[in-house]
Design an enzyme around this catalytic site. Structure first.
Site, PDB file in Angstrom:
ATOM      1  N   GLY A  54      -0.822   3.401 -20.147  1.00 52.77           N
ATOM      2  CA  GLY A  54      -0.701   2.083 -20.778  1.00 52.77           C
ATOM      3  C   GLY A  54       0.525   2.048 -21.659  1.00 52.77           C
ATOM      4  O   GLY A  54       1.086   3.094 -22.000  1.00 52.77           O
ATOM      5  N   CYS A  64      -1.476  10.081 -18.839  1.00 48.41           N
ATOM      6  CA  CYS A  64      -0.451   9.569 -19.756  1.00 48.41           C
ATOM      7  C   CYS A  64      -1.097   9.039 -21.046  1.00 48.41           C
ATOM      8  O   CYS A  64      -1.692   9.822 -21.784  1.00 48.41           O
ATOM      9  CB  CYS A  64       0.386   8.513 -19.038  1.00 48.41           C
ATOM     10  SG  CYS A  64       1.927   8.175 -19.897  1.00 48.41           S
ATOM     11  N   TYR A  65      -1.049   7.746 -21.314  1.00 51.41           N
ATOM     12  CA  TYR A  65      -1.690   7.232 -22.528  1.00 51.41           C
ATOM     13  C   TYR A  65      -3.163   7.668 -22.581  1.00 51.41           C
ATOM     14  O   TYR A  65      -3.704   7.969 -23.649  1.00 51.41           O
ATOM     15  CB  TYR A  65      -1.591   5.703 -22.590  1.00 51.41           C
ATOM     16  CG  TYR A  65      -2.332   5.122 -23.769  1.00 51.41           C
ATOM     17  CD1 TYR A  65      -1.732   5.072 -25.032  1.00 51.41           C
ATOM     18  CD2 TYR A  65      -3.656   4.670 -23.638  1.00 51.41           C
ATOM     19  CE1 TYR A  65      -2.419   4.570 -26.131  1.00 51.41           C
ATOM     20  CE2 TYR A  65      -4.345   4.168 -24.732  1.00 51.41           C
ATOM     21  CZ  TYR A  65      -3.715   4.119 -25.979  1.00 51.41           C
ATOM     22  OH  TYR A  65      -4.404   3.639 -27.062  1.00 51.41           O
ATOM     23  N   HIS A  87       2.051  10.800 -13.811  1.00 53.17           N
ATOM     24  CA  HIS A  87       1.271   9.849 -12.997  1.00 53.17           C
ATOM     25  C   HIS A  87       1.039  10.365 -11.580  1.00 53.17           C
ATOM     26  O   HIS A  87       1.913  10.213 -10.727  1.00 53.17           O
ATOM     27  CB  HIS A  87       2.011   8.507 -12.940  1.00 53.17           C
ATOM     28  CG  HIS A  87       2.048   7.812 -14.261  1.00 53.17           C
ATOM     29  ND1 HIS A  87       1.045   6.967 -14.677  1.00 53.17           N
ATOM     30  CD2 HIS A  87       2.945   7.861 -15.268  1.00 53.17           C
ATOM     31  CE1 HIS A  87       1.328   6.514 -15.884  1.00 53.17           C
ATOM     32  NE2 HIS A  87       2.466   7.040 -16.270  1.00 53.17           N
ATOM     33  N   GLU A 141      -0.726   9.101  -9.381  1.00 60.16           N
ATOM     34  CA  GLU A 141      -1.003   7.983  -8.460  1.00 60.16           C
ATOM     35  C   GLU A 141       0.243   7.387  -7.821  1.00 60.16           C
ATOM     36  O   GLU A 141       0.150   6.627  -6.863  1.00 60.16           O
ATOM     37  CB  GLU A 141      -1.790   6.885  -9.193  1.00 60.16           C
ATOM     38  CG  GLU A 141      -1.034   6.124 -10.292  1.00 60.16           C
ATOM     39  CD  GLU A 141      -0.991   6.826 -11.648  1.00 60.16           C
ATOM     40  OE1 GLU A 141      -1.258   8.044 -11.695  1.00 60.16           O
ATOM     41  OE2 GLU A 141      -0.688   6.159 -12.656  1.00 60.16           O
ATOM     42  N   SER A 145      -8.199 -21.150   6.315  1.00 57.53           N
ATOM     43  CA  SER A 145      -6.811 -21.615   6.363  1.00 57.53           C
ATOM     44  C   SER A 145      -6.058 -20.998   7.524  1.00 57.53           C
ATOM     45  O   SER A 145      -5.007 -21.486   7.912  1.00 57.53           O
ATOM     46  CB  SER A 145      -6.102 -21.235   5.067  1.00 57.53           C
ATOM     47  OG  SER A 145      -5.955 -19.819   5.012  1.00 57.53           O
ATOM     48  N   GLY A 146      -6.585 -19.892   8.034  1.00 63.57           N
ATOM     49  CA  GLY A 146      -5.835 -19.170   9.059  1.00 63.57           C
ATOM     50  C   GLY A 146      -5.095 -17.983   8.469  1.00 63.57           C
ATOM     51  O   GLY A 146      -4.506 -17.190   9.181  1.00 63.57           O
ATOM     52  N   GLY A 147      -5.127 -17.860   7.150  1.00 59.08           N
ATOM     53  CA  GLY A 147      -4.551 -16.693   6.489  1.00 59.08           C
ATOM     54  C   GLY A 147      -5.472 -15.490   6.685  1.00 59.08           C
ATOM     55  O   GLY A 147      -6.607 -15.628   7.154  1.00 59.08           O
ATOM     56  N   ASP A 187      -7.029 -13.464   4.508  1.00 60.99           N
ATOM     57  CA  ASP A 187      -8.245 -13.368   3.695  1.00 60.99           C
ATOM     58  C   ASP A 187      -9.345 -14.292   4.217  1.00 60.99           C
ATOM     59  O   ASP A 187     -10.493 -13.887   4.373  1.00 60.99           O
ATOM     60  CB  ASP A 187      -7.968 -13.727   2.229  1.00 60.99           C
ATOM     61  CG  ASP A 187      -6.843 -12.888   1.648  1.00 60.99           C
ATOM     62  OD1 ASP A 187      -6.498 -11.869   2.262  1.00 60.99           O
ATOM     63  OD2 ASP A 187      -6.312 -13.264   0.585  1.00 60.99           O
ATOM     64  N   SER A 188      -8.974 -15.550   4.462  1.00 59.35           N
ATOM     65  CA  SER A 188     -10.031 -16.481   4.871  1.00 59.35           C
ATOM     66  C   SER A 188     -10.513 -16.170   6.283  1.00 59.35           C
ATOM     67  O   SER A 188     -11.686 -16.377   6.599  1.00 59.35           O
ATOM     68  CB  SER A 188      -9.572 -17.933   4.729  1.00 59.35           C
ATOM     69  OG  SER A 188      -8.606 -18.265   5.694  1.00 59.35           O
ATOM     70  N   LYS A 200      -5.733  -5.846  -0.563  1.00 54.51           N
ATOM     71  CA  LYS A 200      -5.247  -6.552   0.633  1.00 54.51           C
ATOM     72  C   LYS A 200      -5.210  -5.665   1.882  1.00 54.51           C
ATOM     73  O   LYS A 200      -5.635  -6.074   2.955  1.00 54.51           O
ATOM     74  CB  LYS A 200      -3.837  -7.078   0.340  1.00 54.51           C
ATOM     75  CG  LYS A 200      -3.293  -8.001   1.386  1.00 54.51           C
ATOM     76  CD  LYS A 200      -3.728  -9.398   1.104  1.00 54.51           C
ATOM     77  CE  LYS A 200      -3.185 -10.391   2.093  1.00 54.51           C
ATOM     78  NZ  LYS A 200      -3.603 -11.750   1.708  1.00 54.51           N
TER      79      LYS A 200
END
Ligand code: XMP
Length: 536
Positions: free
Chosen positions: A79, A106-107, A193, A195, A247-249, A251-252, A392
Site C-alpha cells: 500500500g 511490502c507495507y 512483490h 505477485e 448486449s453481445g459483449g 460478460d453478458s 475478466k
C-alpha cells in the site's frame, strides 16, 4: 469437499467447513487478501487463483471473525502509506492469533512487524524497481528459488529489526532485510512483490505459501466454478423468472449462458437493438447464442426510437444520456410486458467488487453500464450477479467451459453508447449505415491479417468533415473516416497499435472503394493519455 491440509493452523481448521461467500453450497478453503491500497492487490488475488486456490479481497479493517471464515491463509497487501502516517491503515491485530498463516507483502510486512513489536524505520534510500533478493539458509517459502533472484521492490520504509520470535529469512542485494518469518506462528513478511511478473519465481513463492505452508490444495478453477455457480443460481432464484440485458459483449453473453444452464427458459435475455450497433451484431452474436446454445433471446427492435431521440444532438455527453435513459425505458417496458419477473441479473465482475472495498472507501466509479440504471429499486426486482467473484480472463475461461464460441469470448470491448460516440456530430440512420460498413471492413482486414487477438480494441470513427477527392475523372467531396486500434490492458491507458502498412493499405482501398460516401481514410496514432480511446 472442504479440504485443507494446513499443518498447525488450528483456528482455520475449525472454520474450514463453512462455505465461502459466493460459492453456493460447495465449501472451499479460501485465501483472504486484506487490501491496504496497493495497485497490485488484484494481482495477488489472481496469482493465488492461478495456484488453484480461491481467493477474496477484503478491506484492510475487516474484523478477524469475518476474515477467519473458511480461510486457510491470509495475505496483507502492499500500500502507499507509511505506518508512521497518522491515518495509516492497520489490520485487526487479532488476525495474528487466529492460527492461520499470514504473509505480509511490502507495507503488509511493515504493518505486521510494527504490530508485533518489531522496528520499522523510514528508509535512508528508497528501493524501487528491480532488485536482487537472496534467501538466508533454507526455508520452504523459498523452495525452487535461486541463490539470487531478481524481485520487484517499491518501498521507502523498511523493517530494521524483526519482532521477537521472527528470523530474517532473506536480504536484498544491498543487505537490507527483505524477508522475515516465524515458523512457530506461521507469520511471514516479504519486502518485495511476488505477485508481479517482474519478480522471478514469484508464482513459485506464492505456491510455496498457499500449498506448502498453509497446506491448501489446488481445488478451484474457472471450470469448477461453473458447476458451483449453477447450483448457487438454482438455490437462489428457485422458480422465479430472471431477466438480463444481453448486449453481445463477453460478460453478458457468459452470464446469460450460465444462468440458462441453471434455469433454462426462465431466463429471458433481452437484446435491445438501439440502432447504433455494429454491422450484423444481431446475426453474429445473438444468432450464435440462440442457435448454438439454445437461449431464447427476446429481441427488441428499438432502432427508430433511439434515432428519433438522437436527432439533432451533437454533444457526446447528451448522446450518452439519451441512450442510457432510453435503454432503461425500453428494458423496463419489455420486462413489464414479459410479466412475473422477480430477478434482474447483472454482469458485475470482481474488479468492481474490489473497488468497492478499497482503502479509499466505496468507489463511486463502478461502471454504470453494468447497472441497468436504478431498475432493481423501481421495479422491485432482486439482483443476482453470478460473475461477481470472477476476473475478466476467468469469465472467458468460464465461457469456454460453457461452450461459447471463441469468437464471442475474444471480442473487443464495445461501449454502451455504441456507434453514437464514433459518429462525431449528429447521428443519423445514413451515417450509422456508412460507419457500420467501414467498421466491418476494417475489422475484417484485421482478422484476415491474424491481428485481431493482438489488438485490445479496434474500430472506425466517422468524422464531421468532408474533403475533396477525385474518382475517375470526377471531383468528389465526401466523408473522412479514421481507423483506431490500440494496445491496452484495461482501457485506462492505451498505446496506438503499429498496424502493418499493407493492412492499412488494404483497409483504406476497400473502405474508399466499397463504402459510398467516403473518400479519405486516416489512421489514429495517438495514445492514452493524453488522448482517449474513443473520440467522444
Ligand atoms: P476512453 O475513450 O475513455 O475509453 O479512453 C476507455 C474504454 O471505455 C469504453 N467506453 C465506454 N464504455 N460506455 C461504455 O460502456 C461509455 O460511455 C464509454 N465510453 C468509453 C471505450 O470503448 C474503451 O474501451
Amino acid at each position: 469437499m472442504a479440504e485443507r491440509g494446513g499443518s498447525g493452523a488450528a483456528g482455520a481448521a475449525a472454520t474450514a467447513d463453512r462455505g465461502a461467500e459466493g460459492m453456493g453450497s460447495v465449501k472451499r478453503t479460501r485465501v483472504v487478501i486484506l487490501d491496504f491500497g496497493s495497485q497490485y492487490t488484484h494481482l495477488i488475488a489472481r496469482r493465488i487463483r492461478e495456484c488453484g486456490v480461491y481467493s477474496e479481497v477484503l478491506r484492510f479493517d475487516a474484523a478477524s471473525a469475518e476474515i477467519a471464515e473458511s480461510t486457510g491463509a491470509i495475505v496483507l497487501s502492499g500500500g502507499p502509506s507509511s505506518i508512521y502516517d497518522e491515518d495509516a491503515p492497520k489490520p485487526d491485530p487479532a488476525i495474528y492469533d487466529l492460527g492461520v498463516p499470514v504473509l505480509g507483502i511490502c507495507y503488509g510486512m511493515q504493518a505486521m512487524s510494527e504490530a508485533l513489536g518489531g522496528k520499522v524505520a523510514r528508509g535512508t534510500t528508497r528501493e524501487y524497481g528491480p532488485m536482487g533478493f537472496s534467501p538466508e539458509g533454507e526455508h520452504r517459502l523459498f523452495d525452487g528459488l535461486a541463490e539470487s533472484n531478481q524481485v520487484w521492490m517499491s518501498h521507502g520504509d523498511e523493517v530494521v529489526a524483526p519482532p521477537d520470535g521472527f528470523e530474517v529469512l532473506g536480504r536484498s542485494a544491498d543487505g537490507k532485510i527483505a524477508s522475515i518469518g516465524s515458523d512457530e506462528r506461521k507469520l511471514y513478511g516479504l519486502q518485495f512483490h511476488p505477485e508481479v511478473v517482474h519478480t522471478e519465481r514469484g508464482k513459485r513463492l506464492l505456491e510455496n505459501y498457499v500449498h506448502g505452508i498453509a497446506g491448501i490444495p489446488s481445488n478451484w478453477s474457472p471450470e469448477s466454478f461453473v458447476e458451483e455457480a449453477i447450483e448457487a443460481i438454482r438455490a437462489e432464484v428457485g422458480d422465479s423468472t430472471v431477466v438480463c440485458a444481453l448486449s453481445g459483449g463477453v460478460d453478458s453473453s457468459v452470464m446469460s449462458v450460465l444462468i440458462h444452464r441453471a434455469i433454462g427458459d426462465r431466463l429471458v435475455p433481452i437484446f435491445v437493438d438501439n440502432g447504433v450497433l455494429r454491422k450484423n451484431e444481431e446475426h453474429d452474436v445473438i444468432g450464435r447464442l440462440a442457435g448454438g446454445l439454445g437461449l431464447k433471446v427476446d429481441k427488441v427492435d428499438a432502432r427508430e426510437r433511439f434515432l428519433t431521440k438522437l436527432a439533432g444532438v451533437e454533444d457526446p455527453e447528451r448522446k450518452r444520456k439519451i441512450i442510457g435513459t432510453e435503454f432503461i425505458r425500453v428494458f423496463e417496458e419489455e420486462a413489464n410486458r414479459i410479466g412475473g419477473v422477480e430477478y434482474l441479473a447483472q454482469g458485475t465482475l470482481y474488479p468492481d467488487v474490489i473497488e468497492s472495498v478499497s482503502v479509499k472507501g466505496p468507489s463511486a466509479t463502478i461502471k454504470s453500464h453494468h447497472n441497468v440504471g436504478g431498475l432493481p429499486e423501481r421495479m422491485h426486482l432482486k439482483l443476482i450477479e453470478p460473475l461477481k467473484t470472477l476476473f475478466k480472463d476467468e469469465v472467458r475461461k468460464v465461457g469456454a467451459e460453457l461452450g461459447i464460441d471463441p469468437d464471442i469470448l475474444g471480442r473487443h470491448p464495445f461501449p454502451g453508447p455504441g456507434l453514437a460516440v464514433r459518429i462525431l456530430g449528429e447521428v443519423t440512420a445514413e451515417r450509422v449505415a456508412l460507419l457500420q460498413e467501414a467498421d466491418a471492413i476494417a475489422i475484417e482486414e484485421i482478422r484476415n491479417a491474424g491481428l485481431y487477438d493482438d489488438i485490445w480494441q479496434a474500430f472506425v470513427v466517422l468524422l464531421p468533415v468532408k474533403t475533396v477527392g477525385v474518382m475517375g475523372d470526377e471531383r468528389t467531396y465526401e466523408h473522412v473516416v479514421a481507423v483506431r486500434a490500440v494496445h491496452s490492458l484495461d482501457g485506462m491507458t492505451a498505446h496506438w497499435f503499429p498496424m502493418p502498412h499493407e493492412v492499412l493499405e488494404r483497409m483504406s482501398a476497400r473502405i474508399i472503394n466499397e463504402v459510398r460516401g467516403v473518400n479519405r481514410v486516416c489512421y489514429d496514432i495517438s495514445s492514452k493519455p493524453p488522448s482517449t480511446i474513443e473520440w467522444e
